[in-house]
Write an enzyme that holds these catalytic residues in place. Structure first.
Site, PDB file in Angstrom:
ATOM      1  N   ASP A 165       1.179  -7.676   2.272  1.00  0.00           N
ATOM      2  CA  ASP A 165       1.280  -6.242   1.983  1.00  0.00           C
ATOM      3  C   ASP A 165       2.730  -5.780   1.800  1.00  0.00           C
ATOM      4  O   ASP A 165       3.284  -5.085   2.642  1.00  0.00           O
ATOM      5  CB  ASP A 165       0.618  -5.468   3.139  1.00  0.00           C
ATOM      6  N   SER A 171       4.046   2.145   8.419  1.00  0.00           N
ATOM      7  CA  SER A 171       3.857   1.166   7.361  1.00  0.00           C
ATOM      8  C   SER A 171       5.166   0.917   6.649  1.00  0.00           C
ATOM      9  O   SER A 171       5.831   1.862   6.236  1.00  0.00           O
ATOM     10  CB  SER A 171       2.843   1.675   6.346  1.00  0.00           C
ATOM     11  N   HIS A 218       0.817  -1.220   0.000  1.00  0.00           N
ATOM     12  CA  HIS A 218       0.000   0.000   0.000  1.00  0.00           C
ATOM     13  C   HIS A 218       0.848   1.266   0.000  1.00  0.00           C
ATOM     14  O   HIS A 218       0.354   2.326  -0.327  1.00  0.00           O
ATOM     15  CB  HIS A 218      -1.046  -0.020   1.132  1.00  0.00           C
TER      16      HIS A 218
HETATM   17  N1  ARG Z   1      -4.522   0.232   7.468  1.00  0.00           N
HETATM   18  C1  ARG Z   1      -3.210   0.245   6.874  1.00  0.00           C
HETATM   19  C2  ARG Z   1      -2.666   1.664   6.913  1.00  0.00           C
HETATM   20  O1  ARG Z   1      -3.173   2.480   7.605  1.00  0.00           O
HETATM   21  C3  ARG Z   1      -3.245  -0.320   5.480  1.00  0.00           C
HETATM   22  C4  ARG Z   1      -3.906   0.560   4.506  1.00  0.00           C
HETATM   23  C5  ARG Z   1      -4.062  -0.060   3.145  1.00  0.00           C
HETATM   24  N2  ARG Z   1      -5.188   0.579   2.509  1.00  0.00           N
HETATM   25  C6  ARG Z   1      -6.405   0.030   2.439  1.00  0.00           C
HETATM   26  N3  ARG Z   1      -7.432   0.807   2.218  1.00  0.00           N
HETATM   27  N4  ARG Z   1      -6.591  -1.238   2.571  1.00  0.00           N
HETATM   28  O2  ARG Z   1      -1.991   2.191   6.077  1.00  0.00           O
HETATM   29  N1  GLU Z   2      -1.046   1.227   7.594  1.00  0.00           N
HETATM   30  C1  GLU Z   2      -0.479   2.306   8.334  1.00  0.00           C
HETATM   31  C2  GLU Z   2       0.461   3.204   7.557  1.00  0.00           C
HETATM   32  O1  GLU Z   2       0.287   3.471   6.419  1.00  0.00           O
HETATM   33  C3  GLU Z   2       0.194   1.736   9.495  1.00  0.00           C
HETATM   34  C4  GLU Z   2      -0.854   1.281  10.358  1.00  0.00           C
HETATM   35  C5  GLU Z   2      -1.024   2.202  11.494  1.00  0.00           C
HETATM   36  O2  GLU Z   2      -1.596   3.294  11.362  1.00  0.00           O
HETATM   37  O3  GLU Z   2      -0.553   1.761  12.520  1.00  0.00           O
HETATM   38  O4  GLU Z   2       1.355   3.777   8.069  1.00  0.00           O
END
Ligand code: ARG
Ligand code: GLU
Length: 693
Positions: free
Chosen positions: A220, A628, A83
């Site tokens: 991911d 991330s 991502h």
């Molecule tokens: N939750 C993770 C983050 O905050 C992964 C995001 C990937 N995007 C999604 N919409 N699935 O970045």
């Molecule tokens: N998916 C998140 C990012 O893009 C990390 C997840 C979080 O927020 O801890 O940094």
């Protein structure tokens, strides 16, 4: 009763920093190293951060605008999340070469794809510059004067830190609301090429259904390579640049992870607010999040409908949709977590105790003042939230504003913006969203916080639908040919999209922003005192500064959790779970046939563990957005995974950390290697890596 209460308060307040909460500054890690070692870490502070020798920090980068990445070979190979590379993967994709859908693997160095605009930064050094930044200031001095001295001092520090050139970039960052300042000096590399990415059915497996959730099975990751000039220095893209040789890269552990193992996440968390006032927490969980969630639900439903109907639209909106959905889901978890933790009430109790302690000191006026400032601020914050989540999300309006701005000031940039806009623009989505969100706006925003322009237009049109029909049929920006034909210096201020954007922006700049800025300035200044006060009030507690996209150390252990009564989640997941979820009928769970075949044949190669392949694991490291792609490191300093998410029940950790349920989610490095080796058959990449059994 009174006595009981005060004993309770004391107990509450004397609790040391619980479990593994905290995001620590690498340069000060010697203050934590004993604790880390007592929990299993085997290296010393110099191995984490040193300016005299290569250390782990030299293998970590800030990737793009808000992710982390790590070096995994001495030829510049870099691992981050799928991502995080999503925008780049999408940029190289078309209906004919759909790398989002099918994945991409460069089988030779020549096939690696350049990404203009993408950069990665290594932290060269960080340094406490509090004295130099505050030189010539006093705490009681007039705020604007103080700010301008701080700015001038910072500018000087930055200039001298970057005088050598060579890709050096620096910034001075305030920590603890300006009670401490650090200079960060980075080396920035701009030739970063895409090496490989699995198909989204692996890299985004589970999609937004599984996002922010455990148990998780998302592969991911994506792989890039940093290129440098002939002297191994940063350079703009050039075909004959060479793979960068880092000072340090991660050796990869094949030992695997077990519940209780020490873990250490090294990366760039973006923003946390652990020390804020109860009023602000209340606003977040009871006002802001619920409204923003409602607005985004409307947009997401509309996007999904059109994306499901047309693959071209799916590609166009995949990145936009993921961005909208991601925060939308996080806010929901955060809101629930804050409520479950009783954070507003707990903060109120804390504030009461603080106030009692502060009586007769210079801190005694802070809390009452914060309280009344928040009361003034709130309706303005609400109007700002609505402006940002409604008018500012209408793609046509934003583009019209960009066009106006660029055509008058940077016409050379306009071609690129225009190409980017039309490539991913689908008018029916934009128009339907316009109608849906403005209806919500009409209902929720108090009349005295709506611009006069809005009221007049709505009255003239009679309905939001009629307004949308007119705007989307009359604006020239809906049409690429018309936009291309705009002559320099044309006055198109009467274009309905631009007119609406400008009217709202002027209203915001004149009616909302000045008050917001004034109040927030006062609040910030009070927080500077409040932070200092909190540190004196709890003088035994080890404090860590809120995240601000600077490099941090978060350590903890692999650990399951209980999301609800009667349920315990194990800390690891495997390929078996992917097969259980696999369903060709459901887009998010439709895995590549290749993976099914490998599974059926149990053809896991050297990555097999107990008849399956490890996929993800959770631990109690304190992470945030920006982490991330961060390396997850074991007790010996070797790479065991890459961080990519948090569990939903723990997403309030940006505001309050609950050691019982706050877990970061990482991809097990062995799944990454399995995909590269057995699914992509890009095993030449493995030859660059160093494995430790
Ligand atoms: N939750 C993770 C983050 O905050 C992964 C995001 C990937 N995007 C999604 N919409 N699935 O970045
Ligand atoms: N998916 C998140 C990012 O893009 C990390 C997840 C979080 O927020 O801890 O940094």
């Amino acid at each position: 009763m009174k006595k009981r209460l005060s004993i309770l308060c004391c107990l509450l307040l004397s609790v040391p920093l619980l479990a593994d909460e905290g995001m620590w500054l690498p340069a000060l890690i010697s203050q934590r190293i004993q604790d880390m070692q007592s929990k299993g870490f085997q290296l010393d502070a110099d191995a984490i951060y040193s300016i005299n020798q290569a250390s782990l920090k030299d293998a970590v980068v800030l990737f793009g605008r808000g992710c982390t990445g790590e070096l995994i070979s001495n030829e510049g190979l870099l691992l981050t999340n799928h991502h995080c590379g999503y925008g780049q993967i999408q940029q190289h994709s078309s209906v004919e070469h759909d790398y989002l859908r099918d994945g991409f693997w460069a089988m030779t160095r020549e096939e690696e794809l350049p990404n203009p605009g993408l950069s990665v930064s290594f932290l060269d050094r960080m340094e406490d510059v509090t004295q130099a930044v505050l030189a010539g200031t006093t705490f009681d001095m007039e705020k604007d004067l103080r700010d301008s001295i701080i700015q001038a001092n910072s500018k000087e520090l930055i200039a001298s830190a970057t005088a050598d050139g060579n890709g050096l970039r620096a910034s001075v960052e305030a920590l603890y609301y300006g009670n401490q300042y650090f200079l960060f000096v980075y080396r920035e590399f701009r030739d970063v090429r895409l090496v490989g990415a699995p198909p989204s059915s692996i890299g985004k497996f589970g999609g937004d259904t599984d996002n922010w959730m455990w148990p998780r099975h998302t592969g991911d990751f994506s792989i890039f390579r940093i290129y440098a000039d002939a002297n191994n220095n940063p350079a703009e893209y050039a075909a004959d640049n060479r793979p960068y040789q880092p000072k340090q890269f991660f050796k990869i552990s094949l030992k695997g992870v077990q519940e209780g193992d020490f873990t250490f996440v090294y990366g760039f968390p973006g923003s946390t607010r652990e020390y804020i006032h109860s009023e602000e927490v209340h606003y977040i969980s009871e006002v802001s999040n619920p409204h923003k969630i409602k607005l985004r639900t409307l947009r997401l439903d509309i996007q999904k409908r059109y994306m499901n109907a047309d693959q071209a639209v799916r590609i166009q909106y995949s990145s936009k949709n993921a961005g909208v959905a991601n925060a939308w889901k996080k806010w929901q978890g955060e809101m629930k977590g804050i409520r479950k933790m009783n954070t507003v009430a707990n903060k109120k109790a804390y504030e009461k105790a603080f106030q009692k302690w502060a009586r007769g000191t210079r801190y005694e006026r802070i809390l009452p003042q914060l309280d009344s400032l928040y009361r003034i601020l709130e309706p303005y914050a609400f109007a700002t939230d609505y402006y940002n989540e409604t008018i500012r999300t209408v793609e046509l309006i934003r583009f019209a504003q960009t066009a106006q701005q660029q055509l008058s000031r940077q016409p050379e940039k306009f071609q690129e913006s225009m190409a980017a806009f039309y490539k991913d623009y689908y008018l029916p989505i934009d128009k339907d969203c316009f109608v849906a969100i403005l209806k919500e706006y009409q209902q929720s925003v108090p009349e005295n916080f709506k611009p006069a322009y809005y009221q007049e237009q709505l009255k003239a049109y009679g309905s939001i639908e009629a307004w949308a029909d007119d705007l989307f049929s009359r604006s020239i920006f809906t049409d690429r040919a018309q936009t291309e034909a705009i002559a320099p210096n044309t006055d198109f201020s009467s274009d309905p999209a631009l007119e609406m954007g400008s009217a709202f922006q002027s209203w915001y700049n004149e009616e909302i922003l000045p008050v917001t800025q004034r109040i927030q300035g006062q609040i910030r200044q009070l927080y500077s005192d409040y932070m200092r006060g909190q540190m004196e009030f709890e003088s035994k507690k080890p404090f860590y500064p809120d995240a601000n996209l600077t490099l941090r150390v978060a350590y903890g252990k692999v650990q399951g959790y209980s999301p609800a009564d009667g349920i315990y989640f194990q800390p690891t997941s495997t390929l078996d779970g992917i097969m259980e979820k696999d369903n060709p009928e459901i887009f998010d769970y439709n895995i590549p046939q290749r993976l099914r075949d490998l599974y059926a044949a149990r053809d896991f190669g050297r990555w097999e563990v107990n008849g399956s392949v490890p996929v993800c694991f959770i631990a109690d490291n304190h992470t945030s957005g920006g982490n991330s792609g961060s390396p997850v490191i074991n007790a010996e300093g070797h790479l065991i995974g890459t961080n990519f998410d948090r569990v939903w029940e723990g997403t309030m950790s940006d505001i309050v950390f609950d050691p019982e349920v706050c877990r970061n989610i990482s991809l097990d490095i062995r799944y990454v290697l399995f995909i590269i080796d057995k699914v992509a058959e890009a095993d030449h990449l493995l030859d660059e890596m160093v494995f430790v059994e």
